[in-house]
Design a protein around this motif. Structure first.
Motif, PDB file in Angstrom:
ATOM      1  N   GLN A   1      25.727  86.622 102.229  1.00 21.00           N
ATOM      2  CA  GLN A   1      25.151  87.251 101.058  1.00 21.00           C
ATOM      3  C   GLN A   1      26.250  87.958 100.285  1.00 21.00           C
ATOM      4  O   GLN A   1      27.280  88.301 100.848  1.00 21.00           O
ATOM      5  CB  GLN A   1      24.056  88.240 101.446  1.00 21.00           C
ATOM      6  CG  GLN A   1      24.519  89.418 102.291  1.00 21.00           C
ATOM      7  CD  GLN A   1      24.644  89.084 103.759  1.00 21.00           C
ATOM      8  OE1 GLN A   1      23.800  88.405 104.287  1.00 21.00           O
ATOM      9  NE2 GLN A   1      25.697  89.550 104.401  1.00 21.00           N
TER      10      GLN A   1
ATOM     11  N   LEU B   1      16.220  91.581 115.884  1.00 22.28           N
ATOM     12  CA  LEU B   1      16.983  90.687 115.011  1.00 22.28           C
ATOM     13  C   LEU B   1      18.383  90.412 115.555  1.00 22.28           C
ATOM     14  O   LEU B   1      19.006  91.282 116.157  1.00 22.28           O
ATOM     15  CB  LEU B   1      17.081  91.294 113.613  1.00 22.28           C
ATOM     16  CG  LEU B   1      15.749  91.563 112.930  1.00 22.28           C
ATOM     17  CD1 LEU B   1      15.957  92.366 111.650  1.00 22.28           C
ATOM     18  CD2 LEU B   1      15.015  90.271 112.644  1.00 22.28           C
TER      19      LEU B   1
ATOM     20  N   PHE C   1      12.407  84.210 110.641  1.00 21.86           N
ATOM     21  CA  PHE C   1      13.188  85.124 109.813  1.00 21.86           C
ATOM     22  C   PHE C   1      12.228  86.176 109.264  1.00 21.86           C
ATOM     23  O   PHE C   1      11.070  85.872 108.981  1.00 21.86           O
ATOM     24  CB  PHE C   1      13.835  84.382 108.642  1.00 21.86           C
ATOM     25  CG  PHE C   1      14.676  83.207 109.062  1.00 21.86           C
ATOM     26  CD1 PHE C   1      16.032  83.358 109.308  1.00 21.86           C
ATOM     27  CD2 PHE C   1      14.103  81.955 109.215  1.00 21.86           C
ATOM     28  CE1 PHE C   1      16.800  82.271 109.695  1.00 21.86           C
ATOM     29  CE2 PHE C   1      14.866  80.862 109.599  1.00 21.86           C
ATOM     30  CZ  PHE C   1      16.220  81.017 109.844  1.00 21.86           C
ATOM     31  N   ASP C   2      12.697  87.400 109.082  1.00 20.97           N
ATOM     32  CA  ASP C   2      11.828  88.421 108.492  1.00 20.97           C
ATOM     33  C   ASP C   2      11.799  88.263 106.973  1.00 20.97           C
ATOM     34  O   ASP C   2      12.371  87.324 106.421  1.00 20.97           O
ATOM     35  CB  ASP C   2      12.253  89.826 108.928  1.00 20.97           C
ATOM     36  CG  ASP C   2      13.565  90.304 108.332  1.00 20.97           C
ATOM     37  OD1 ASP C   2      14.208  89.559 107.567  1.00 20.97           O
ATOM     38  OD2 ASP C   2      13.968  91.439 108.645  1.00 20.97           O
TER      39      ASP C   2
ATOM     40  N   ASP D   1      21.093  89.663 113.632  1.00 20.31           N
ATOM     41  CA  ASP D   1      22.091  90.257 112.737  1.00 20.31           C
ATOM     42  C   ASP D   1      21.383  91.185 111.746  1.00 20.31           C
ATOM     43  O   ASP D   1      21.318  90.910 110.560  1.00 20.31           O
ATOM     44  CB  ASP D   1      22.857  89.148 112.006  1.00 20.31           C
ATOM     45  CG  ASP D   1      23.988  89.672 111.137  1.00 20.31           C
ATOM     46  OD1 ASP D   1      24.395  90.840 111.301  1.00 20.31           O
ATOM     47  OD2 ASP D   1      24.472  88.905 110.277  1.00 20.31           O
TER      48      ASP D   1
ATOM     49  N   GLY E   1      14.947  87.718 105.195  1.00 23.19           N
ATOM     50  CA  GLY E   1      15.704  86.524 105.573  1.00 23.19           C
ATOM     51  C   GLY E   1      16.591  86.725 106.785  1.00 23.19           C
ATOM     52  O   GLY E   1      17.451  85.900 107.067  1.00 23.19           O
ATOM     53  N   ARG E   2      16.391  87.817 107.528  1.00 24.28           N
ATOM     54  CA  ARG E   2      17.199  88.080 108.717  1.00 24.28           C
ATOM     55  C   ARG E   2      16.617  87.319 109.908  1.00 24.28           C
ATOM     56  O   ARG E   2      15.406  87.329 110.126  1.00 24.28           O
ATOM     57  CB  ARG E   2      17.257  89.581 109.011  1.00 24.28           C
ATOM     58  CG  ARG E   2      17.859  90.370 107.857  1.00 24.28           C
ATOM     59  CD  ARG E   2      17.851  91.859 108.112  1.00 24.28           C
ATOM     60  NE  ARG E   2      16.476  92.334 108.264  1.00 24.28           N
ATOM     61  CZ  ARG E   2      16.152  93.594 108.573  1.00 24.28           C
ATOM     62  NH1 ARG E   2      17.103  94.490 108.782  1.00 24.28           N
ATOM     63  NH2 ARG E   2      14.900  93.958 108.693  1.00 24.28           N
ATOM     64  N   VAL E   3      17.464  86.674 110.679  1.00 22.52           N
ATOM     65  CA  VAL E   3      17.030  85.826 111.781  1.00 22.52           C
ATOM     66  C   VAL E   3      16.708  86.658 113.027  1.00 22.52           C
ATOM     67  O   VAL E   3      17.367  87.662 113.309  1.00 22.52           O
ATOM     68  CB  VAL E   3      18.096  84.754 112.099  1.00 22.52           C
ATOM     69  CG1 VAL E   3      19.361  85.363 112.680  1.00 22.52           C
ATOM     70  CG2 VAL E   3      17.538  83.673 113.009  1.00 22.52           C
TER      71      VAL E   3
ATOM     72  N   THR F   1      22.147  82.085 112.096  1.00 21.99           N
ATOM     73  CA  THR F   1      22.445  83.178 111.170  1.00 21.99           C
ATOM     74  C   THR F   1      21.276  83.440 110.235  1.00 21.99           C
ATOM     75  O   THR F   1      20.332  82.654 110.146  1.00 21.99           O
ATOM     76  CB  THR F   1      23.681  82.858 110.305  1.00 21.99           C
ATOM     77  OG1 THR F   1      23.425  81.666 109.557  1.00 21.99           O
ATOM     78  CG2 THR F   1      24.930  82.665 111.153  1.00 21.99           C
ATOM     79  N   ASN F   2      21.382  84.558 109.519  1.00 19.49           N
ATOM     80  CA  ASN F   2      20.385  84.915 108.508  1.00 19.49           C
ATOM     81  C   ASN F   2      20.345  83.846 107.417  1.00 19.49           C
ATOM     82  O   ASN F   2      21.326  83.118 107.205  1.00 19.49           O
ATOM     83  CB  ASN F   2      20.740  86.258 107.867  1.00 19.49           C
ATOM     84  CG  ASN F   2      20.678  87.410 108.841  1.00 19.49           C
ATOM     85  OD1 ASN F   2      20.037  87.330 109.883  1.00 19.49           O
ATOM     86  ND2 ASN F   2      21.350  88.495 108.510  1.00 19.49           N
TER      87      ASN F   2
ATOM     88  N   ARG G   1      18.541  93.334 101.982  1.00 15.91           N
ATOM     89  CA  ARG G   1      19.355  92.200 101.545  1.00 15.91           C
ATOM     90  C   ARG G   1      19.059  91.848 100.084  1.00 15.91           C
ATOM     91  O   ARG G   1      18.896  90.685  99.731  1.00 15.91           O
ATOM     92  CB  ARG G   1      19.161  91.006 102.464  1.00 15.91           C
ATOM     93  CG  ARG G   1      19.603  91.293 103.889  1.00 15.91           C
ATOM     94  CD  ARG G   1      19.511  90.131 104.809  1.00 15.91           C
ATOM     95  NE  ARG G   1      20.589  89.193 104.514  1.00 15.91           N
ATOM     96  CZ  ARG G   1      20.389  87.883 104.397  1.00 15.91           C
ATOM     97  NH1 ARG G   1      19.216  87.360 104.547  1.00 15.91           N
ATOM     98  NH2 ARG G   1      21.410  87.098 104.145  1.00 15.91           N
TER      99      ARG G   1
ATOM    100  N   SER H   1      23.382  92.379 108.636  1.00 12.46           N
ATOM    101  CA  SER H   1      24.006  91.320 107.829  1.00 12.46           C
ATOM    102  C   SER H   1      25.530  91.363 107.911  1.00 12.46           C
ATOM    103  O   SER H   1      26.214  91.308 106.898  1.00 12.46           O
ATOM    104  CB  SER H   1      23.536  91.410 106.379  1.00 12.46           C
ATOM    105  OG  SER H   1      22.139  91.252 106.306  1.00 12.46           O
TER     106      SER H   1
END
Length: 186
Positions: free
Chosen positions: A89, A79, A146-147, A81, A150-152, A160-161, A98, A84
């Motif tokens: 967020q 990932l 994204f997972d 970030d 929502g992480r990129v 970004t996420n 998150r 985060s």
């Protein structure tokens, strides 16, 4: 006579100022566009997603299974970030999931690359993504992934996420989108 003129003039000035002051306040239409949204999450099955709209943007609420949550911990090195650190967020969602409650994710459904709408894949799709992707969101426009938090991923166009909107749990089955948990109940 002078005192009467001053009092009448002052009252008239107040009456003239009220419409001017009210014109500076947001209209009912503007208020409703940014108003919080109440979301009933009681019918979301594990592994499923519900769609809501807040401020004209799609909001996804996902009920993650224990298996899906366990998969999130294995992705950190893939990932961009994972912690985060980029502020997309609220402070209460700066964690691996998150979210406030690990099993419930609340994410804005807008790709951070060009604003497209990613597609939800709750489980691993090994053929298309070399077996490294355990599910999440895929933006078909330019290939961003994204997972399920929502992480990129690294090396995709999205910088970004996905964003997490402010939200709070009213009870176990109801979420209010657009209001932080520290806000007083209305």
């Amino acid at each position: 006579m002078t005192a009467t003129t001053v009092v009448v003039g002052g009252v008239g000035g107040v009456f003239a100022a009220v419409p001017f002051y009210k014109s500076l306040l947001p209209s009912d239409r503007a208020k409703s566009a940014g108003a919080p949204v109440i979301a009933d999450i009681s019918k979301i099955e594990p592994g499923q997603k519900l769609n809501f709209s807040w401020r004209g943007q799609p909001v996804w609420i996902i009920r993650r299974t224990p298996e899906l949550l366990a998969g999130l911990a294995t992705l950190t090195d893939q990932l961009a970030d994972p912690d985060s650190k980029i502020d997309h967020q609220p402070a209460y969602a700066v964690n691996q999931m998150r979210s406030i409650k690990p099993e419930i994710a609340v994410i804005l459904g807008v790709c951070t690359h060009l604003g497209c709408a990613p597609t939800f894949f709750p489980e691993m799709v090994p053929q298309e993504f070399d077996g490294h992707w355990k599910g999440g969101f895929f933006c078909p426009c330019h290939g961003s992934r994204f997972d399920l938090a929502g992480r990129v991923f690294k090396n995709v166009p999205a910088p970004t996420n996905l964003r997490v909107p402010p939200y709070r749990f009213i009870d176990d089955n109801t979420i209010e989108i657009g209001v932080d948990p520290t806000a007083e109940a209305a």
